[in-house]
Design a protein around this motif. Structure first.
Motif, PDB file in Angstrom:
ATOM      1  N   ASN A  56      28.559  24.930  53.700  1.00  0.00           N
ATOM      2  CA  ASN A  56      29.753  24.180  54.078  1.00  0.00           C
ATOM      3  C   ASN A  56      30.963  24.615  53.256  1.00  0.00           C
ATOM      4  O   ASN A  56      32.094  24.619  53.753  1.00  0.00           O
ATOM      5  CB  ASN A  56      29.500  22.678  53.898  1.00  0.00           C
ATOM      6  N   ASP A  57      30.753  24.979  52.010  1.00  0.00           N
ATOM      7  CA  ASP A  57      31.856  25.446  51.172  1.00  0.00           C
ATOM      8  C   ASP A  57      32.435  26.754  51.710  1.00  0.00           C
ATOM      9  O   ASP A  57      33.657  26.959  51.699  1.00  0.00           O
ATOM     10  CB  ASP A  57      31.383  25.624  49.727  1.00  0.00           C
ATOM     11  N   GLN A  58      31.560  27.643  52.175  1.00  0.00           N
ATOM     12  CA  GLN A  58      32.036  28.906  52.733  1.00  0.00           C
ATOM     13  C   GLN A  58      32.828  28.671  54.017  1.00  0.00           C
ATOM     14  O   GLN A  58      33.849  29.308  54.251  1.00  0.00           O
ATOM     15  CB  GLN A  58      30.858  29.838  52.989  1.00  0.00           C
ATOM     16  N   LEU A  59      32.342  27.749  54.865  1.00  0.00           N
ATOM     17  CA  LEU A  59      33.078  27.431  56.085  1.00  0.00           C
ATOM     18  C   LEU A  59      34.421  26.789  55.752  1.00  0.00           C
ATOM     19  O   LEU A  59      35.443  27.109  56.375  1.00  0.00           O
ATOM     20  CB  LEU A  59      32.248  26.496  56.962  1.00  0.00           C
ATOM     21  N   THR A  60      34.439  25.892  54.774  1.00  0.00           N
ATOM     22  CA  THR A  60      35.692  25.239  54.372  1.00  0.00           C
ATOM     23  C   THR A  60      36.697  26.264  53.887  1.00  0.00           C
ATOM     24  O   THR A  60      37.895  26.205  54.237  1.00  0.00           O
ATOM     25  CB  THR A  60      35.410  24.201  53.275  1.00  0.00           C
ATOM     26  N   ALA A  61      36.230  27.230  53.090  1.00  0.00           N
ATOM     27  CA  ALA A  61      37.139  28.267  52.581  1.00  0.00           C
ATOM     28  C   ALA A  61      37.692  29.113  53.718  1.00  0.00           C
ATOM     29  O   ALA A  61      38.887  29.468  53.725  1.00  0.00           O
ATOM     30  CB  ALA A  61      36.404  29.146  51.569  1.00  0.00           C
ATOM     31  N   TYR A  62      36.852  29.432  54.699  1.00  0.00           N
ATOM     32  CA  TYR A  62      37.320  30.251  55.821  1.00  0.00           C
ATOM     33  C   TYR A  62      38.329  29.483  56.677  1.00  0.00           C
ATOM     34  O   TYR A  62      39.375  30.036  57.070  1.00  0.00           O
ATOM     35  CB  TYR A  62      36.142  30.704  56.676  1.00  0.00           C
ATOM     36  N   LEU A  63      38.041  28.219  56.987  1.00  0.00           N
ATOM     37  CA  LEU A  63      38.970  27.431  57.808  1.00  0.00           C
ATOM     38  C   LEU A  63      40.281  27.188  57.072  1.00  0.00           C
ATOM     39  O   LEU A  63      41.339  27.084  57.695  1.00  0.00           O
ATOM     40  CB  LEU A  63      38.321  26.102  58.201  1.00  0.00           C
ATOM     41  N   THR A  64      40.218  27.079  55.764  1.00  0.00           N
ATOM     42  CA  THR A  64      41.451  26.923  54.981  1.00  0.00           C
ATOM     43  C   THR A  64      42.355  28.135  55.165  1.00  0.00           C
ATOM     44  O   THR A  64      43.584  28.013  55.306  1.00  0.00           O
ATOM     45  CB  THR A  64      41.117  26.729  53.492  1.00  0.00           C
ATOM     46  N   THR A  65      41.739  29.321  55.195  1.00  0.00           N
ATOM     47  CA  THR A  65      42.520  30.543  55.412  1.00  0.00           C
ATOM     48  C   THR A  65      43.005  30.643  56.861  1.00  0.00           C
ATOM     49  O   THR A  65      44.153  31.017  57.121  1.00  0.00           O
ATOM     50  CB  THR A  65      41.668  31.780  55.061  1.00  0.00           C
ATOM     51  N   ALA A  66      42.122  30.291  57.811  1.00  0.00           N
ATOM     52  CA  ALA A  66      42.454  30.439  59.229  1.00  0.00           C
ATOM     53  C   ALA A  66      43.503  29.437  59.683  1.00  0.00           C
ATOM     54  O   ALA A  66      44.335  29.738  60.547  1.00  0.00           O
ATOM     55  CB  ALA A  66      41.189  30.298  60.071  1.00  0.00           C
ATOM     56  N   LEU A  67      43.467  28.219  59.126  1.00  0.00           N
ATOM     57  CA  LEU A  67      44.367  27.155  59.566  1.00  0.00           C
ATOM     58  C   LEU A  67      45.394  26.811  58.495  1.00  0.00           C
ATOM     59  O   LEU A  67      45.959  25.714  58.501  1.00  0.00           O
ATOM     60  CB  LEU A  67      43.553  25.902  59.919  1.00  0.00           C
ATOM     61  N   GLY A  68      45.651  27.746  57.609  1.00  0.00           N
ATOM     62  CA  GLY A  68      46.484  27.430  56.461  1.00  0.00           C
ATOM     63  C   GLY A  68      47.950  27.282  56.766  1.00  0.00           C
ATOM     64  O   GLY A  68      48.637  26.450  56.179  1.00  0.00           O
ATOM     65  N   SER A  69      48.488  28.074  57.690  1.00  0.00           N
ATOM     66  CA  SER A  69      49.934  28.075  57.907  1.00  0.00           C
ATOM     67  C   SER A  69      50.267  27.739  59.351  1.00  0.00           C
ATOM     68  O   SER A  69      49.613  28.229  60.272  1.00  0.00           O
ATOM     69  CB  SER A  69      50.526  29.449  57.548  1.00  0.00           C
ATOM     70  N   GLY A  70      51.291  26.893  59.535  1.00  0.00           N
ATOM     71  CA  GLY A  70      51.797  26.583  60.859  1.00  0.00           C
ATOM     72  C   GLY A  70      50.905  25.633  61.624  1.00  0.00           C
ATOM     73  O   GLY A  70      49.743  25.404  61.276  1.00  0.00           O
ATOM     74  N   PRO A  71      51.423  25.060  62.708  1.00  0.00           N
ATOM     75  CA  PRO A  71      50.620  24.166  63.553  1.00  0.00           C
ATOM     76  C   PRO A  71      49.610  24.953  64.386  1.00  0.00           C
ATOM     77  O   PRO A  71      49.839  26.114  64.736  1.00  0.00           O
ATOM     78  CB  PRO A  71      51.676  23.489  64.434  1.00  0.00           C
ATOM     79  N   HIS A  72      48.521  24.309  64.676  1.00  0.00           N
ATOM     80  CA  HIS A  72      47.456  24.935  65.453  1.00  0.00           C
ATOM     81  C   HIS A  72      46.946  23.947  66.498  1.00  0.00           C
ATOM     82  O   HIS A  72      46.922  22.735  66.253  1.00  0.00           O
ATOM     83  CB  HIS A  72      46.285  25.368  64.560  1.00  0.00           C
ATOM     84  N   THR A  73      46.537  24.470  67.626  1.00  0.00           N
ATOM     85  CA  THR A  73      45.860  23.678  68.644  1.00  0.00           C
ATOM     86  C   THR A  73      44.386  24.074  68.639  1.00  0.00           C
ATOM     87  O   THR A  73      44.038  25.214  68.957  1.00  0.00           O
ATOM     88  CB  THR A  73      46.465  23.915  70.040  1.00  0.00           C
ATOM     89  N   MET A  74      43.551  23.143  68.250  1.00  0.00           N
ATOM     90  CA  MET A  74      42.120  23.413  68.083  1.00  0.00           C
ATOM     91  C   MET A  74      41.333  22.760  69.208  1.00  0.00           C
ATOM     92  O   MET A  74      41.489  21.569  69.492  1.00  0.00           O
ATOM     93  CB  MET A  74      41.643  22.884  66.731  1.00  0.00           C
ATOM     94  N   LEU A  75      40.484  23.542  69.877  1.00  0.00           N
ATOM     95  CA  LEU A  75      39.539  23.034  70.863  1.00  0.00           C
ATOM     96  C   LEU A  75      38.164  22.971  70.211  1.00  0.00           C
ATOM     97  O   LEU A  75      37.639  24.005  69.786  1.00  0.00           O
ATOM     98  CB  LEU A  75      39.482  23.951  72.091  1.00  0.00           C
ATOM     99  N   LEU A  76      37.608  21.789  70.116  1.00  0.00           N
ATOM    100  CA  LEU A  76      36.285  21.629  69.512  1.00  0.00           C
ATOM    101  C   LEU A  76      35.298  21.233  70.594  1.00  0.00           C
ATOM    102  O   LEU A  76      35.309  20.113  71.093  1.00  0.00           O
ATOM    103  CB  LEU A  76      36.324  20.562  68.412  1.00  0.00           C
ATOM    104  N   PHE A  77      34.449  22.194  71.007  1.00  0.00           N
ATOM    105  CA  PHE A  77      33.376  21.928  71.970  1.00  0.00           C
ATOM    106  C   PHE A  77      32.161  21.475  71.160  1.00  0.00           C
ATOM    107  O   PHE A  77      31.443  22.298  70.575  1.00  0.00           O
ATOM    108  CB  PHE A  77      33.059  23.178  72.783  1.00  0.00           C
ATOM    109  N   LEU A  78      31.939  20.178  71.137  1.00  0.00           N
ATOM    110  CA  LEU A  78      30.918  19.594  70.279  1.00  0.00           C
ATOM    111  C   LEU A  78      29.755  19.113  71.140  1.00  0.00           C
ATOM    112  O   LEU A  78      29.852  18.109  71.842  1.00  0.00           O
ATOM    113  CB  LEU A  78      31.514  18.435  69.471  1.00  0.00           C
ATOM    114  N   GLN A  79      28.664  19.875  71.103  1.00  0.00           N
ATOM    115  CA  GLN A  79      27.479  19.538  71.889  1.00  0.00           C
ATOM    116  C   GLN A  79      26.585  18.597  71.102  1.00  0.00           C
ATOM    117  O   GLN A  79      26.519  18.669  69.877  1.00  0.00           O
ATOM    118  CB  GLN A  79      26.730  20.821  72.256  1.00  0.00           C
ATOM    119  N   ASP A  80      25.889  17.701  71.811  1.00  0.00           N
ATOM    120  CA  ASP A  80      25.042  16.720  71.125  1.00  0.00           C
ATOM    121  C   ASP A  80      24.033  17.402  70.213  1.00  0.00           C
ATOM    122  O   ASP A  80      23.809  16.962  69.081  1.00  0.00           O
ATOM    123  CB  ASP A  80      24.309  15.849  72.149  1.00  0.00           C
ATOM    124  N   LYS A  81      23.430  18.481  70.690  1.00  0.00           N
ATOM    125  CA  LYS A  81      22.476  19.247  69.897  1.00  0.00           C
ATOM    126  C   LYS A  81      22.647  20.725  70.225  1.00  0.00           C
ATOM    127  O   LYS A  81      22.954  21.091  71.356  1.00  0.00           O
ATOM    128  CB  LYS A  81      21.024  18.829  70.184  1.00  0.00           C
TER     129      LYS A  81
END
Length: 448
Positions: A56-81
């Motif tokens: 989770n720490d590695q994912l957090t670090a990557y998303l921090t870089t990917a979503l760090g600057s400017g507004p973003h529109t995020m689509l989250l396709f969240l499947q039950d399993k």
């Protein structure tokens, strides 16, 4: 140019990399796959090595870089399993793209500007990824579908978190492949709407929880002999376990623990409730498992073990089962069949008190109409080796079942018919004289 070649290579091999990585990844840690793609550019990420689990720490670090600057529109396709097996079983991992349940997802990964695949993301909770995105974007999630999204006005000057919930197969109406194919169509419709609106986006496809948890066990740790019924299947109800000083002492599992207070009243399944174990105890010769439910029912399983000189080993028996409700108690005695070697567990597909009963009601009780029916029942009161697995299971089904007896008797009858026919053939005698058509006929004198 180097970045363009790298991005093109990622688009061509994104979904193929999922499958090869999924085949190679395995661990006892619960994990979900996570796919990220974007209409804009994403920070590059080295492909994970085979067997690597992204924390989770590695994912957090990557998303921090990917979503760090400017507004973003995020689509989250969240499947039950969702698990790696869903891709390898229902996807086009073997080259048959037309039969894949993820055709729109494959097309999205291949046509996106950049994409990142995490075959095995450490799973820490059903709301972890949603909470992480909410924190990074600073926006509350908005639940949408393809129809509502087409009429929704998206403000690209601020960050948006659009949540699309996707179901998973339950086995009731549709097969898993049909459900996943329907989900893939929803993904395709949502992406088409975003393309029609000309809104840049970043999309994530993952699961609320794993659909399968495959635990790898070292060969040296595996016990020799039959492993059937040694561990509970993933996704089913967890076993009830009573510990003493941190060591497992009693373990019970059942698909259904049905009780009924009369022949006309409906069955009540207690297996779906989490009971209190207050009053349970165990020692070297006796074990008592007390299950107290919030619905007002209490089940008591009394077991004992002793040494039998004839077999030169210890055996444990389920001596009695008590059901308490509304101040009344019904006692059922395990008179036959509920026993196993002390170091084994006992398993039976059906343990009941009314048909081929293994539990016999105590006639001295006033509640003789009470009934018990335990489905796929397994219990162990002694000799537990660890806190996760039952020991080798001694099953209540005898070796000579009615089907085996019918087969043996039928085979014996066919053998007798064959022997009788062979004996008849062997007793046939040939004639000592034969009629020759070229010679004189044989005359048989008639006697008066």
């Amino acid at each position: 140019m180097a970045g363009s070649r790298c991005s093109s290579k990622m688009r061509q091999t994104a979904f193929t990399a999922v499958f090869f990585a999924l085949f190679a990844t395995g661990s006892s840690t619960a994990q979900v796959p996570l796919l990220i793609w974007s209409s804009d550019s994403l920070p590059s990420l080295a492909s994970p090595a085979a067997g690597h689990i992204t924390s989770n720490d590695q994912l957090t670090a990557y998303l921090t870089t990917a979503l760090g600057s400017g507004p973003h529109t995020m689509l989250l396709f969240l499947q039950d399993k969702l698990s790696k097996d869903d891709f390898t079983v229902f996807g086009g991992a073997f080259g048959n793209k037309q039969d894949s349940a993820f055709q729109n997802l494959e097309a999205a990964l291949q046509s996106s500007s950049s994409s990142v695949t995490l075959p095995a993301l450490e799973w820490s909770g059903s709301s972890a990824i949603l909470a992480l995105l909410q924190e990074k974007l600073g926006a509350s999630p908005l639940l949408v579908d393809a129809d509502t999204l087409s009429h929704l006005s998206i403000n690209t000057s601020v960050s948006n978190l659009l949540l699309i919930n996707l179901p998973y197969c339950t086995g009731l109406h549709k097969s898993c492949k049909e459900v996943l194919r329907d989900n893939d169509e929803i993904i395709g419709k949502v992406l088409s709407v975003m393309k029609a609106k000309n809104v840049p986006y970043t999309a994530i496809y993952t699961g609320l929880q794993p659909s399968r948890v495959i635990a790898e066990t070292s060969v040296s740790d595996q016990s020799v002999g039959r492993s059937l019924l040694q561990a509970v299947e993933p996704g089913s109800r967890i076993p009830i376990m009573f510990n003493v000083s941190g060591s497992p002492c009693i373990m019970l599992w059942a698909q259904n623990l049905n009780v009924s207070l009369s022949t006309s009243s409906p069955w009540i399944d207690l297996a779906g409730e989490m009971p209190s174990l207050d009053g349970s105890m165990c020692n070297g010769s006796n074990s008592l498992l007390v299950l107290t439910y919030s619905s007002g029912y209490t089940l008591r399983f009394a077991m004992s073990q002793r040494f039998y000189p004839v077999s030169a080993r210890n055996w444990f028996t389920l001596d009695s089962v008590q059901l308490q409700s509304n101040g009344q108690t019904a006692s059922f005695i395990g008179r036959r069949g509920i026993y196993a070697p002390a170091e084994y567990s006992f398993h039976c597909q059906s343990v009941n008190s009314f048909q081929d009963a293994l539990l016999v009601p105590n006639n001295n009780q006033n509640t003789t109409q009470w009934r018990l029916n335990f489905i796929d029942f397994q219990i162990q009161g002694f000799g537990l080796a660890n806190g996760t697995n039952f020991s080798y299971a001694s099953d209540c089904a005898g070796f000579f079942t009615p089907g085996i007896w019918m087969g043996l008797l039928t085979s014996l009858l066919m053998l007798l018919i064959f022997v009788y026919g062979l004996q008849m053939i062997m007793q046939l005698n040939t004639m000592d004289r034969f009629d020759d058509p070229k010679g004189p006929t044989i005359s048989v004198p008639q006697s008066e």
